[in-house]
Motif scaffolding. Structure first.
Motif, PDB file in Angstrom:
ATOM      1  N   PHE A 131       0.820  -1.042   0.023  1.00  0.00           N
ATOM      2  CA  PHE A 131       0.068  -0.128  -0.034  1.00  0.00           C
ATOM      3  C   PHE A 131       0.801   1.377  -0.046  1.00  0.00           C
ATOM      4  O   PHE A 131       0.339   2.185  -0.545  1.00  0.00           O
ATOM      5  CB  PHE A 131      -0.704  -0.011   1.161  1.00  0.00           C
ATOM      6  CG  PHE A 131      -1.891   1.201   1.308  1.00  0.00           C
ATOM      7  CD1 PHE A 131      -2.628   1.685   0.380  1.00  0.00           C
ATOM      8  CD2 PHE A 131      -1.609   2.149   2.341  1.00  0.00           C
ATOM      9  CE1 PHE A 131      -3.449   2.857   0.585  1.00  0.00           C
ATOM     10  CE2 PHE A 131      -2.144   3.349   2.804  1.00  0.00           C
ATOM     11  CZ  PHE A 131      -3.006   3.652   1.625  1.00  0.00           C
ATOM     12  N   PRO A 132       1.829   1.206   0.732  1.00  0.00           N
ATOM     13  CA  PRO A 132       2.712   2.636   0.760  1.00  0.00           C
ATOM     14  C   PRO A 132       2.855   3.075  -0.627  1.00  0.00           C
ATOM     15  O   PRO A 132       3.214   4.271  -0.802  1.00  0.00           O
ATOM     16  CB  PRO A 132       3.929   2.518   1.654  1.00  0.00           C
ATOM     17  CG  PRO A 132       3.520   1.258   2.482  1.00  0.00           C
ATOM     18  CD  PRO A 132       2.568   0.532   1.680  1.00  0.00           C
ATOM     19  N   PHE A 133       3.370   2.107  -1.686  1.00  0.00           N
ATOM     20  CA  PHE A 133       3.609   2.787  -3.002  1.00  0.00           C
ATOM     21  C   PHE A 133       2.567   3.498  -3.499  1.00  0.00           C
ATOM     22  O   PHE A 133       2.654   4.362  -4.510  1.00  0.00           O
ATOM     23  CB  PHE A 133       3.875   1.426  -3.850  1.00  0.00           C
ATOM     24  CG  PHE A 133       4.551   1.884  -4.962  1.00  0.00           C
ATOM     25  CD1 PHE A 133       6.121   2.212  -4.850  1.00  0.00           C
ATOM     26  CD2 PHE A 133       4.008   1.565  -6.227  1.00  0.00           C
ATOM     27  CE1 PHE A 133       6.519   2.551  -6.317  1.00  0.00           C
ATOM     28  CE2 PHE A 133       4.683   2.029  -7.416  1.00  0.00           C
ATOM     29  CZ  PHE A 133       6.108   2.523  -7.489  1.00  0.00           C
ATOM     30  N   ALA A 134       1.313   3.283  -3.057  1.00  0.00           N
ATOM     31  CA  ALA A 134       0.139   4.017  -3.613  1.00  0.00           C
ATOM     32  C   ALA A 134       0.322   5.558  -3.421  1.00  0.00           C
ATOM     33  O   ALA A 134      -0.010   6.276  -4.435  1.00  0.00           O
ATOM     34  CB  ALA A 134      -1.181   3.825  -2.999  1.00  0.00           C
ATOM     35  N   PHE A 135       0.997   5.765  -2.443  1.00  0.00           N
ATOM     36  CA  PHE A 135       1.200   7.371  -1.914  1.00  0.00           C
ATOM     37  C   PHE A 135       2.221   7.621  -2.799  1.00  0.00           C
ATOM     38  O   PHE A 135       2.462   9.047  -3.463  1.00  0.00           O
ATOM     39  CB  PHE A 135       1.877   7.221  -0.434  1.00  0.00           C
ATOM     40  CG  PHE A 135       0.817   7.254   0.500  1.00  0.00           C
ATOM     41  CD1 PHE A 135      -0.392   8.001   0.420  1.00  0.00           C
ATOM     42  CD2 PHE A 135       0.618   6.251   1.628  1.00  0.00           C
ATOM     43  CE1 PHE A 135      -1.578   8.013   1.350  1.00  0.00           C
ATOM     44  CE2 PHE A 135      -0.103   6.258   2.342  1.00  0.00           C
ATOM     45  CZ  PHE A 135      -1.411   7.060   2.341  1.00  0.00           C
ATOM     46  N   VAL A 136       3.239   6.859  -3.396  1.00  0.00           N
ATOM     47  CA  VAL A 136       4.199   7.460  -4.429  1.00  0.00           C
ATOM     48  C   VAL A 136       3.599   7.751  -5.671  1.00  0.00           C
ATOM     49  O   VAL A 136       4.035   8.690  -6.350  1.00  0.00           O
ATOM     50  CB  VAL A 136       5.516   6.340  -4.587  1.00  0.00           C
ATOM     51  CG1 VAL A 136       6.216   6.518  -5.541  1.00  0.00           C
ATOM     52  CG2 VAL A 136       5.859   6.071  -3.285  1.00  0.00           C
ATOM     53  N   ILE A 137       2.665   6.817  -6.050  1.00  0.00           N
ATOM     54  CA  ILE A 137       1.938   7.057  -7.304  1.00  0.00           C
ATOM     55  C   ILE A 137       1.174   8.393  -7.139  1.00  0.00           C
ATOM     56  O   ILE A 137       1.331   9.205  -8.120  1.00  0.00           O
ATOM     57  CB  ILE A 137       1.038   5.975  -7.567  1.00  0.00           C
ATOM     58  CG1 ILE A 137       1.777   4.725  -7.973  1.00  0.00           C
ATOM     59  CG2 ILE A 137       0.053   6.206  -8.800  1.00  0.00           C
ATOM     60  CD1 ILE A 137       1.082   3.484  -8.035  1.00  0.00           C
ATOM     61  N   ALA A 138       0.327   8.639  -6.082  1.00  0.00           N
ATOM     62  CA  ALA A 138      -0.368   9.943  -5.895  1.00  0.00           C
ATOM     63  C   ALA A 138       0.476  11.063  -5.918  1.00  0.00           C
ATOM     64  O   ALA A 138       0.200  11.983  -6.602  1.00  0.00           O
ATOM     65  CB  ALA A 138      -1.469   9.515  -4.799  1.00  0.00           C
ATOM     66  N   THR A 139       1.433  11.136  -5.453  1.00  0.00           N
ATOM     67  CA  THR A 139       2.310  12.337  -5.210  1.00  0.00           C
ATOM     68  C   THR A 139       2.780  12.276  -6.690  1.00  0.00           C
ATOM     69  O   THR A 139       2.857  13.807  -6.884  1.00  0.00           O
ATOM     70  CB  THR A 139       3.557  11.869  -4.211  1.00  0.00           C
ATOM     71  OG1 THR A 139       2.973  11.451  -2.897  1.00  0.00           O
ATOM     72  CG2 THR A 139       4.453  13.138  -3.924  1.00  0.00           C
ATOM     73  N   ALA A 140       3.433  11.579  -7.240  1.00  0.00           N
ATOM     74  CA  ALA A 140       3.921  11.837  -8.608  1.00  0.00           C
ATOM     75  C   ALA A 140       2.701  12.418  -9.507  1.00  0.00           C
ATOM     76  O   ALA A 140       3.325  13.520 -10.197  1.00  0.00           O
ATOM     77  CB  ALA A 140       4.356  10.545  -9.275  1.00  0.00           C
ATOM     78  N   VAL A 141       1.559  11.941  -9.401  1.00  0.00           N
ATOM     79  CA  VAL A 141       0.590  12.671 -10.605  1.00  0.00           C
ATOM     80  C   VAL A 141       0.306  13.922 -10.119  1.00  0.00           C
ATOM     81  O   VAL A 141       0.072  14.699 -10.972  1.00  0.00           O
ATOM     82  CB  VAL A 141      -0.705  11.553 -10.448  1.00  0.00           C
ATOM     83  CG1 VAL A 141      -1.806  12.135 -11.013  1.00  0.00           C
ATOM     84  CG2 VAL A 141      -0.403  10.213 -11.123  1.00  0.00           C
ATOM     85  N   LEU A 142       0.341  14.138  -8.764  1.00  0.00           N
ATOM     86  CA  LEU A 142      -0.254  15.399  -8.293  1.00  0.00           C
ATOM     87  C   LEU A 142       1.065  16.341  -8.380  1.00  0.00           C
ATOM     88  O   LEU A 142       0.674  17.726  -8.679  1.00  0.00           O
ATOM     89  CB  LEU A 142      -0.623  15.688  -6.660  1.00  0.00           C
ATOM     90  CG  LEU A 142      -2.229  14.732  -6.572  1.00  0.00           C
ATOM     91  CD1 LEU A 142      -2.212  14.365  -5.069  1.00  0.00           C
ATOM     92  CD2 LEU A 142      -3.054  15.138  -7.208  1.00  0.00           C
ATOM     93  N   LEU A 143       2.065  16.171  -8.515  1.00  0.00           N
ATOM     94  CA  LEU A 143       3.341  16.946  -8.702  1.00  0.00           C
ATOM     95  C   LEU A 143       3.279  17.276 -10.241  1.00  0.00           C
ATOM     96  O   LEU A 143       3.536  18.421 -10.731  1.00  0.00           O
ATOM     97  CB  LEU A 143       4.459  16.224  -8.536  1.00  0.00           C
ATOM     98  CG  LEU A 143       5.119  16.128  -6.900  1.00  0.00           C
ATOM     99  CD1 LEU A 143       6.371  15.242  -6.673  1.00  0.00           C
ATOM    100  CD2 LEU A 143       5.412  17.599  -6.570  1.00  0.00           C
ATOM    101  N   LEU A 144       3.053  16.435 -11.209  1.00  0.00           N
ATOM    102  CA  LEU A 144       2.696  16.962 -12.504  1.00  0.00           C
ATOM    103  C   LEU A 144       1.673  17.692 -12.727  1.00  0.00           C
ATOM    104  O   LEU A 144       1.835  18.871 -13.481  1.00  0.00           O
ATOM    105  CB  LEU A 144       2.320  15.403 -13.466  1.00  0.00           C
ATOM    106  CG  LEU A 144       3.703  14.394 -13.272  1.00  0.00           C
ATOM    107  CD1 LEU A 144       3.318  13.081 -14.081  1.00  0.00           C
ATOM    108  CD2 LEU A 144       4.769  15.107 -14.457  1.00  0.00           C
ATOM    109  N   PHE A 145       0.552  17.506 -11.970  1.00  0.00           N
ATOM    110  CA  PHE A 145      -0.533  18.571 -12.018  1.00  0.00           C
ATOM    111  C   PHE A 145      -0.135  19.980 -11.861  1.00  0.00           C
ATOM    112  O   PHE A 145      -0.361  21.014 -12.097  1.00  0.00           O
ATOM    113  CB  PHE A 145      -1.693  17.978 -10.973  1.00  0.00           C
ATOM    114  CG  PHE A 145      -2.856  18.842 -10.694  1.00  0.00           C
ATOM    115  CD1 PHE A 145      -3.879  19.455 -11.481  1.00  0.00           C
ATOM    116  CD2 PHE A 145      -2.810  19.674  -9.495  1.00  0.00           C
ATOM    117  CE1 PHE A 145      -4.600  20.546 -11.293  1.00  0.00           C
ATOM    118  CE2 PHE A 145      -3.466  20.889  -9.429  1.00  0.00           C
ATOM    119  CZ  PHE A 145      -4.545  21.054  -9.815  1.00  0.00           C
TER     120      PHE A 145
END
Length: 479
Positions: free
Chosen positions: A60-74
């Motif tokens: 599950f912690p990797f889900a935060f990595v994915i969410a952070t990456a997408v929101l940084l792109l945004f």
């Protein structure tokens, strides 16, 4: 067509009221308000156990990595466009600038609905949590709404005053809740990673893809709600063209890094092989029991207290955000002009704050009169509205950024104007699809039913109100 004029402070000597808020928030002040809205301790004690139990377990912690990456792109496109949107208003000002006044007003109403719903819904968590805490120390057993009303009164008081007062309180509460979680993290690290050593799930493809990774991403996304509000405080910020972008990036990186590290160490502290079973059986107490294991009974008591203050900080942050949405809409003649008159002494959106409090008070009162369960029904239903609404607004804002920079070639590199926003939009559309797929579970239904469809209907009606108001009030300017 998007109007080009802006709503500015009236010239001196005209006698017209100054319809701008006053403040001197720096990067740190905005970051404290925004990160407090994300409620770090509440996330580690709430969505994280749920993501472990019903998502992808140790991965599950990797889900935060994915969410952070997408929101940084945004955020790349969002912050690049900031200097072209000189007024406070966050999402709807950007949507208006990129997609036109009708879409901008629709976005404003969706944002207002989402933030007010979440502010009210969190009272459904705060009341029972404070009630339980008081009873655990021998206090009186009172209905949850009595404690919610006490918290409501304090929120109204702080919302009426200058933002810097709220910022100072939120800074203290935030530092306290982050400190106790970091203390737990350090204890797990110095113990060698818990009973089984450090969890490898965060880097194991088989663990990351196990169970229901989409559901894990859903809980990760919900944990970031509030980060996007940095631009709401533009009028109260020092040098906003520099402060807002910096605060956005720092907030995202701080939230994402904290969630990733702390969820990984929580799993390690419990033990990777047994963490799913423990999170499934005891999702509400896993953080406290793990803290007691590593920091003793005192640590457990501190966690219980700070969990309540974390929820209060979350409510106060969202109250400040929704008040400023009402203030800006009043300043643009969408709502009553009275809402856009700052307090003479505090420079705060005092009347808008009282209006927001009135709406929240009505919602909480309705929940009490209808006998709704404060957590399973009241919080869950309103949380569903907010979750879909905020991600929908992120998608609309991404589209607006791309549309704006298609017309405006100046402002930064191609990466900042097009590539990063396009990649962020693709990720956000995936997030929106995941939330819509899991919306029934989010609002407590086995499949799409009246509450799921009701959430979508409310958001559609809120957005559809934008074009209607735009036609009736053709002089409205949002940016």
């Amino acid at each position: 067509m998007t109007a080009n004029s802006t709503t500015a402070a009236p010239p001196a000597g005209t006698g017209a009221p100054d319809r701008r808020l006053r403040g001197s928030l720096g990067v740190a002040g905005i970051v404290f308000i925004v990160v407090a809205a994300a409620s770090p301790l509440g996330v580690i004690g709430g969505p994280v156990p749920l993501g472990i139990a019903f998502g992808n377990g140790a991965g599950f912690p990797f889900a935060f990595v994915i969410a952070t990456a997408v929101l940084l792109l945004f955020s790349v496109g969002f912050t690049t466009m900031t200097r072209f949107v000189p007024t406070a208003g966050a999402f709807y000002s950007y949507v208006d600038k990129g997609l036109g006044r009708s879409a901008g007003l629709g976005a404003a109403f969706v944002a207002l609905l989402a933030y007010l719903a979440l502010e009210a819904g969190v009272f459904g968590l705060f009341g029972p949590a404070l009630s339980s805490l008081v009873e655990s120390y021998g206090g009186p057993a009172l209905p949850w709404w009595v404690w919610a009303a006490a918290g409501f009164a304090v929120v109204v008081l702080f919302g009426y005053r200058n933002i810097e007062l709220s910022g100072k309180l939120l800074a203290v509460l935030l530092l306290a809740e982050v400190a106790i979680v970091l203390a737990l993290d350090a204890a797990v690290v110095f113990s060698g990673g818990g009973p089984e050593g450090f969890s490898t799930g965060i880097v194991s493809p088989s663990d990351i893809l196990s169970g229901a990774p989409g559901f894990g991403i859903l809980f990760a996304i919900l944990s970031f709600i509030g980060f996007e509000a940095t631009a709401v405080f533009r009028d109260e910020a020092r040098d906003p063209d520099r402060t807002v972008p910096k605060a956005t990036y720092i907030s995202l990186l701080a939230i994402g890094g904290f969630y990733t590290l702390s969820s990984w160490l929580l799993i390690s502290g419990v033990g990777q092989s047994g963490v799913v079973a423990e999170a499934t059986e005891n999702p509400g107490t896993i953080l406290q029991t793990t803290t007691e294991t590593y920091l003793g009974a005192v640590g457990g008591h501190i966690i219980a207290l700070l969990f309540v203050t974390s929820l209060f900080a979350c409510i106060l942050s969202f109250h400040n955000i929704s008040s400023r949405y009402l203030f800006q809409l009043g300043a643009r003649d969408v709502f009553a002009r009275r809402l856009s008159v700052p307090h003479e002494r505090h420079g705060s959106p005092a009347f808008a704050s009282l209006a927001a409090a009135g709406v929240v008070g009505v919602l909480v009162t309705a929940a009490v009169l209808l006998g709704l369960d404060p957590i399973v029904q009241f919080y869950t239903w309103l949380g569903g509205i907010s979750s879909v609404g905020i991600v929908l607004l992120l998608v609309l804002t991404s589209v607006a950024v791309l549309a704006f920079f298609t017309r405006q070639e100046r402002g930064g590199s191609r990466w900042r104007r097009r590539t990063a926003p396009a990649l962020g939009l693709a990720g956000l559309l995936l997030f929106l699809a995941i939330i819509l797929q899991n919306l029934p579970t989010l609002v407590g239904e086995p499949e799409y039913g009246p509450f799921s469809f009701g959430v979508l209907a409310l958001l559609v009606l809120a957005f559809a109100a934008g074009p209607l108001v735009a036609r009736r009030k053709r002089t409205v300017v949002l940016h």
